[in-house]
Design a protein around this motif. Structure first.
Motif, PDB file in Angstrom:
ATOM      1  N   ARG A   1      34.755 -20.602  -2.977  1.00 53.00           N
ATOM      2  CA  ARG A   1      33.916 -20.513  -4.173  1.00 53.00           C
ATOM      3  C   ARG A   1      32.464 -20.902  -3.900  1.00 53.00           C
ATOM      4  N   TYR A   2      32.204 -21.518  -2.736  1.00 49.16           N
ATOM      5  CA  TYR A   2      30.857 -21.997  -2.437  1.00 49.16           C
ATOM      6  C   TYR A   2      30.603 -21.928  -0.940  1.00 49.16           C
ATOM      7  N   VAL A   3      29.449 -21.382  -0.558  1.00 56.69           N
ATOM      8  CA  VAL A   3      29.017 -21.355   0.835  1.00 56.69           C
ATOM      9  C   VAL A   3      27.591 -21.892   0.881  1.00 56.69           C
ATOM     10  N   SER A   4      27.385 -22.943   1.656  1.00 52.96           N
ATOM     11  CA  SER A   4      26.044 -23.510   1.819  1.00 52.96           C
ATOM     12  C   SER A   4      25.373 -22.874   3.026  1.00 52.96           C
ATOM     13  N   SER A   5      24.147 -23.293   3.291  1.00 52.02           N
ATOM     14  CA  SER A   5      23.450 -22.782   4.469  1.00 52.02           C
ATOM     15  C   SER A   5      24.195 -23.162   5.743  1.00 52.02           C
TER      16      SER A   5
ATOM     17  N   THR B   1      33.717  -7.908  20.674  1.00 50.50           N
ATOM     18  CA  THR B   1      34.832  -7.767  19.746  1.00 50.50           C
ATOM     19  C   THR B   1      34.300  -7.661  18.315  1.00 50.50           C
ATOM     20  N   ARG B   2      35.159  -7.268  17.410  1.00 52.70           N
ATOM     21  CA  ARG B   2      34.766  -7.081  16.010  1.00 52.70           C
ATOM     22  C   ARG B   2      34.894  -8.379  15.215  1.00 52.70           C
ATOM     23  N   PHE B   3      33.980  -8.538  14.253  1.00 55.36           N
ATOM     24  CA  PHE B   3      34.015  -9.661  13.327  1.00 55.36           C
ATOM     25  C   PHE B   3      33.592  -9.152  11.966  1.00 55.36           C
ATOM     26  N   ALA B   4      34.317  -9.535  10.938  1.00 53.44           N
ATOM     27  CA  ALA B   4      33.972  -9.133   9.573  1.00 53.44           C
ATOM     28  C   ALA B   4      34.449 -10.205   8.603  1.00 53.44           C
ATOM     29  N   VAL B   5      33.879 -10.167   7.419  1.00 51.40           N
ATOM     30  CA  VAL B   5      34.338 -11.012   6.320  1.00 51.40           C
ATOM     31  C   VAL B   5      34.806 -10.083   5.213  1.00 51.40           C
ATOM     32  N   CYS B   6      35.646 -10.632   4.325  1.00 58.49           N
ATOM     33  CA  CYS B   6      36.142  -9.803   3.235  1.00 58.49           C
ATOM     34  C   CYS B   6      36.400 -10.647   1.994  1.00 58.49           C
ATOM     35  N   ALA B   7      36.549  -9.943   0.884  1.00 64.03           N
ATOM     36  CA  ALA B   7      36.959 -10.511  -0.399  1.00 64.03           C
ATOM     37  C   ALA B   7      36.031 -11.628  -0.887  1.00 64.03           C
ATOM     38  N   LEU B   8      34.733 -11.412  -0.745  1.00 63.95           N
ATOM     39  CA  LEU B   8      33.770 -12.432  -1.184  1.00 63.95           C
ATOM     40  C   LEU B   8      33.752 -12.522  -2.708  1.00 63.95           C
ATOM     41  N   GLN B   9      33.852 -13.732  -3.211  1.00 65.08           N
ATOM     42  CA  GLN B   9      33.746 -13.974  -4.644  1.00 65.08           C
ATOM     43  C   GLN B   9      32.315 -13.670  -5.090  1.00 65.08           C
ATOM     44  N   PRO B  10      32.082 -13.364  -6.366  1.00 61.29           N
ATOM     45  CA  PRO B  10      30.742 -12.989  -6.827  1.00 61.29           C
ATOM     46  C   PRO B  10      29.634 -13.961  -6.421  1.00 61.29           C
ATOM     47  N   ALA B  11      29.868 -15.260  -6.547  1.00 61.56           N
ATOM     48  CA  ALA B  11      28.822 -16.237  -6.194  1.00 61.56           C
ATOM     49  C   ALA B  11      28.542 -16.223  -4.693  1.00 61.56           C
ATOM     50  N   VAL B  12      29.575 -16.080  -3.885  1.00 64.06           N
ATOM     51  CA  VAL B  12      29.422 -16.047  -2.434  1.00 64.06           C
ATOM     52  C   VAL B  12      28.760 -14.731  -2.020  1.00 64.06           C
ATOM     53  N   LEU B  13      29.145 -13.638  -2.649  1.00 57.24           N
ATOM     54  CA  LEU B  13      28.523 -12.344  -2.365  1.00 57.24           C
ATOM     55  C   LEU B  13      27.037 -12.380  -2.697  1.00 57.24           C
ATOM     56  N   GLU B  14      26.689 -13.029  -3.785  1.00 62.67           N
ATOM     57  CA  GLU B  14      25.279 -13.149  -4.160  1.00 62.67           C
ATOM     58  C   GLU B  14      24.498 -13.904  -3.088  1.00 62.67           C
ATOM     59  N   VAL B  15      25.055 -14.986  -2.567  1.00 61.30           N
ATOM     60  CA  VAL B  15      24.402 -15.744  -1.494  1.00 61.30           C
ATOM     61  C   VAL B  15      24.243 -14.860  -0.263  1.00 61.30           C
ATOM     62  N   PHE B  16      25.276 -14.091   0.066  1.00 63.77           N
ATOM     63  CA  PHE B  16      25.204 -13.178   1.209  1.00 63.77           C
ATOM     64  C   PHE B  16      24.073 -12.173   1.031  1.00 63.77           C
ATOM     65  N   GLU B  17      23.982 -11.602  -0.150  1.00 69.70           N
ATOM     66  CA  GLU B  17      22.966 -10.577  -0.397  1.00 69.70           C
ATOM     67  C   GLU B  17      21.560 -11.165  -0.415  1.00 69.70           C
ATOM     68  N   ILE B  18      21.379 -12.301  -1.058  1.00 70.87           N
ATOM     69  CA  ILE B  18      20.056 -12.935  -1.136  1.00 70.87           C
ATOM     70  C   ILE B  18      19.573 -13.347   0.250  1.00 70.87           C
ATOM     71  N   SER B  19      20.478 -13.854   1.066  1.00 71.52           N
ATOM     72  CA  SER B  19      20.100 -14.322   2.404  1.00 71.52           C
ATOM     73  C   SER B  19      19.972 -13.184   3.412  1.00 71.52           C
TER      74      SER B  19
END
Length: 108
Positions: A49-53, A71-89
């Motif tokens: 629910r929360y990801v800091s810097s 090798t491959r690395f990916a993330v998935c199923a980001l909650q809206p608040a975490v997705l917002e942090v990903f996009e802003i950063s």
């Protein structure tokens, strides 16, 4: 924070539960580094629910380790608040992010 591990074919899935912040970053970094060294890795963030810097740094470092290892690395199923942090950063342009675990595994 808890990290549950599973596999789907050759892909390891690390499902993180809880906060990915300063208090949990060191443990997460250590575990994810070991997992990505073994092959393709998908980090499922559905229960985060929360990801800091500090948490973002862990994911970035893991992505760089995967790239260096070829090798491959990916993330998935980001909650809206975490997705917002990903996009802003701008991390959504650096780290592959998928809506579902199945899509992330299929792309790996």
């Amino acid at each position: 924070m808890q990290i549950a591990e599973s596999t789907s074919g050759a892909v390891t899935i690390a499902a993180i539960e809880g906060r990915l912040d300063t208090a949990t970053a060191a443990a997460a970094e250590e575990r994810l580094a070991a997992l990505v060294a073994a092959g393709p890795l998908v980090v499922d963030l559905a229960a985060v629910r929360y990801v800091s810097s500090a948490g973002l740094r862990v994911l970035l470092k893991t992505a760089k380790q995967a790239q260096a290892a070829g090798t491959r690395f990916a993330v998935c199923a980001l909650q809206p608040a975490v997705l917002e942090v990903f996009e802003i950063s701008g991390f959504d342009r650096i780290i592959d992010a998928f809506p579902t675990q199945a899509e992330a595994v299929a792309a790996s």
